[in-house]
Design an enzyme around this catalytic site. Structure first.
Site, PDB file in Angstrom:
ATOM      1  N   ASN A 142      -8.486   3.596   7.930  1.00 31.51           N
ATOM      2  CA  ASN A 142      -7.946   2.435   8.629  1.00 31.51           C
ATOM      3  C   ASN A 142      -8.189   2.457  10.126  1.00 31.51           C
ATOM      4  O   ASN A 142      -8.241   1.422  10.768  1.00 31.51           O
ATOM      5  CB  ASN A 142      -6.434   2.312   8.356  1.00 31.51           C
ATOM      6  CG  ASN A 142      -5.700   3.627   8.478  1.00 31.51           C
ATOM      7  OD1 ASN A 142      -6.063   4.615   7.843  1.00 31.51           O
ATOM      8  ND2 ASN A 142      -4.668   3.660   9.295  1.00 31.51           N
TER       9      ASN A 142
ATOM     10  N   GLN B 242      -7.942  -0.527   2.853  1.00 29.28           N
ATOM     11  CA  GLN B 242      -8.813  -1.092   3.896  1.00 29.28           C
ATOM     12  C   GLN B 242     -10.158  -1.570   3.372  1.00 29.28           C
ATOM     13  O   GLN B 242     -11.008  -2.002   4.163  1.00 29.28           O
ATOM     14  CB  GLN B 242      -9.017  -0.073   5.030  1.00 29.28           C
ATOM     15  CG  GLN B 242      -7.747   0.198   5.832  1.00 29.28           C
ATOM     16  CD  GLN B 242      -7.254  -1.003   6.650  1.00 29.28           C
ATOM     17  OE1 GLN B 242      -7.974  -1.987   6.845  1.00 29.28           O
ATOM     18  NE2 GLN B 242      -6.023  -0.938   7.126  1.00 29.28           N
TER      19      GLN B 242
ATOM     20  N   CYS C 250       1.641   2.250  12.387  1.00 22.35           N
ATOM     21  CA  CYS C 250       2.838   3.042  12.148  1.00 22.35           C
ATOM     22  C   CYS C 250       3.060   4.074  13.240  1.00 22.35           C
ATOM     23  O   CYS C 250       4.172   4.496  13.476  1.00 22.35           O
ATOM     24  CB  CYS C 250       2.726   3.765  10.806  1.00 22.35           C
ATOM     25  SG  CYS C 250       2.138   2.701   9.509  1.00 22.35           S
TER      26      CYS C 250
ATOM     27  N   GLY D 295       0.811  -1.216   0.000  1.00 24.19           N
ATOM     28  CA  GLY D 295       0.000   0.000   0.000  1.00 24.19           C
ATOM     29  C   GLY D 295       0.844   1.265   0.000  1.00 24.19           C
ATOM     30  O   GLY D 295       0.517   2.247  -0.681  1.00 24.19           O
TER      31      GLY D 295
END
Ligand SMILES: Cc1ncc(COP(=O)(O)O)c(C=O)c1O
Length: 387
Positions: A151, A179, A325, A70
């Site tokens: 997400n 997603q 992340c 992605g």
């Protein structure tokens, strides 16, 4: 009992995907660019995966470019389109404020190189409004990037309406469908977009494999230069086994999509009702209407999300405070912040995301464990809970 409710971060591989990856790694080691038998076998494997990936999103196989996931798809979409359009004088980029870092940091990088960038605000529903795009877009806008579903909170964005506005102004529309692809129907024609990103590891495929769909005729500058792979659009010897795994994951997802979405949605709703009903001071973040079926994001009044996440982990339950992340930092979620939620909610929220191997027993276990953990953590502070 270990419970994994972090499917939006990544998913376990489907058994058929494991078999394919191991078989391809063992038997089809040829370089797909080689003319001999070994190369052509590998090439045929990639072609099958290309057809399966295209079919998942109602695209033509020639429009699929395999990439490493992605993040690379988002980078390629934005940088590739921006660079191709630069000579036309269009030097303005728009994205929503709730995009993944792969989009936001790409815009920031281009802003440092002189591009004008605008982030669209969202309200507490977590949905991007068409009016905000109309206000921001102008004759210099090259590209608008708005994700298909978020997400962290799972909200589905009105991408088709936004694409129509972008096109009225001669701009391209990119959507990050990382997603949604494999979870809910994604149809590039119905969405009317120009570029779409997807990633295999979000739907029971391997990590390090994804695709950028590029509508035929869209001018793109390659971001990885080298050989003539992927029709000159993405250089580098293909990761044949991972791409084959992506193809199988796409076939499986398409085959089981409707019943699986209904099953997971029922589990998510049971979990949500269980938490809201048994833990005082809880609220769902974002609209509950247009959402992917597997995600809920809930704020827990007077409980620091990281503490609750760790307490749950000690009970064998894996959830998330938002995007993987940014975990490990105590930064509040940029998504919840962009929605204008007060700081006590941006820092007190957990994401529960379910998937292929989730069960009712797991849901019931979480609902059983949570009230005790929350009460314990709240006991460490004094103020009463209002709700
Ligand atoms: C919406 C969204 N976009 C992009 C990405 C990045 O995908 P990948 O992990 O395949 O690089 C993610 C993964 O967290 C995501 O959720």
């Amino acid at each position: 009992m270990r419970v994994y409710f972090d499917y939006n971060a990544t998913t376990p591989l489907a058994p058929e995907v494991v078999d394919t990856i191991s078989q391809v790694s063992r038997d089809l080691f040829g370089n797909p660019s080689s003319i001999h038998h070994f190369g052509q076998q590998a090439k045929a494997t990639i072609d099958d995966a290309r057809s399966a990936t295209a079919s998942l999103i109602n695209a033509d196989p020639s429009e699929i470019v395999f990439v490493s996931g992605g993040t690379e798809a988002d980078n390629f979409a934005i940088r590739g389109a921006a660079e191709a359009l630069e000579p036309t004088g269009r030097r303005h980029l728009i994205a929503s404020g709730i995009e993944h870092e792969a989009v936001l940091n790409t815009l920031r990088a281009l802003a440092r190189r002189g591009w004008r960038t605008t982030l669209l605000p969202v309200d507490q529903t977590g949905v991007v409004s068409a009016d905000r795009l109309r206000e921001a877009i102008d004759a210099e806008t090259a590209l608008v990037s708005v994700m298909h579903a978020n997400n962290e909170i799972g909200t589905i964005q009105p991408v088709a309406a936004l694409a129509a506005i972008a096109h009225e102004h001669g701009a391209l529309l990119h959507t990050d469908a990382v997603q949604t692809a494999g979870k809910v129907p994604v149809d590039v024609r119905a969405l009317g977009v120009d570029l779409l990103s997807l990633s295999a590891h979000k739907f029971n495929g391997p990590k390090g494999a994804g695709a950028l769909w590029i509508k035929r005729g869209t001018r793109m500058q390659p971001t990885a230069t080298g050989g003539k792979h992927e029709r000159n659009r993405r250089a580098g010897t293909e990761n044949v086994a991972a791409i084959a795994g992506l193809g199988v994951a796409a076939v499986l997802a398409a085959r089981k999509m409707a019943p699986e979405a209904a099953r997971v949605c029922a589990l998510r709703d049971r979990l949500e009702a269980g938490i809201l009903g048994n833990v005082p001071g809880t609220q769902v973040n974002g609209t509950r209407e247009a959402r992917v079926p597997n995600t809920t994001n809930i704020s827990f009044e007077r409980v620091e999300a990281e503490s609750l996440l760790i307490a749950l982990d000690l009970e064998g339950i894996a959830v998330s405070t938002g995007s993987a992340c940014s975990s490990g930092t105590l930064e509040p979620s940029h998504v919840l912040k962009a929605m204008g939620l007060p700081s006590h909610r941006t820092q007190n929220s957990l994401r529960f995301s379910l998937g292929m191997f989730s069960t009712q027993e797991e849901v019931d276990r979480v609902v059983e464990v949570l009230p005790r953990l929350v009460e314990k953590l709240r006991g460490l502070t004094r103020r009463p809970v209002s709700a």
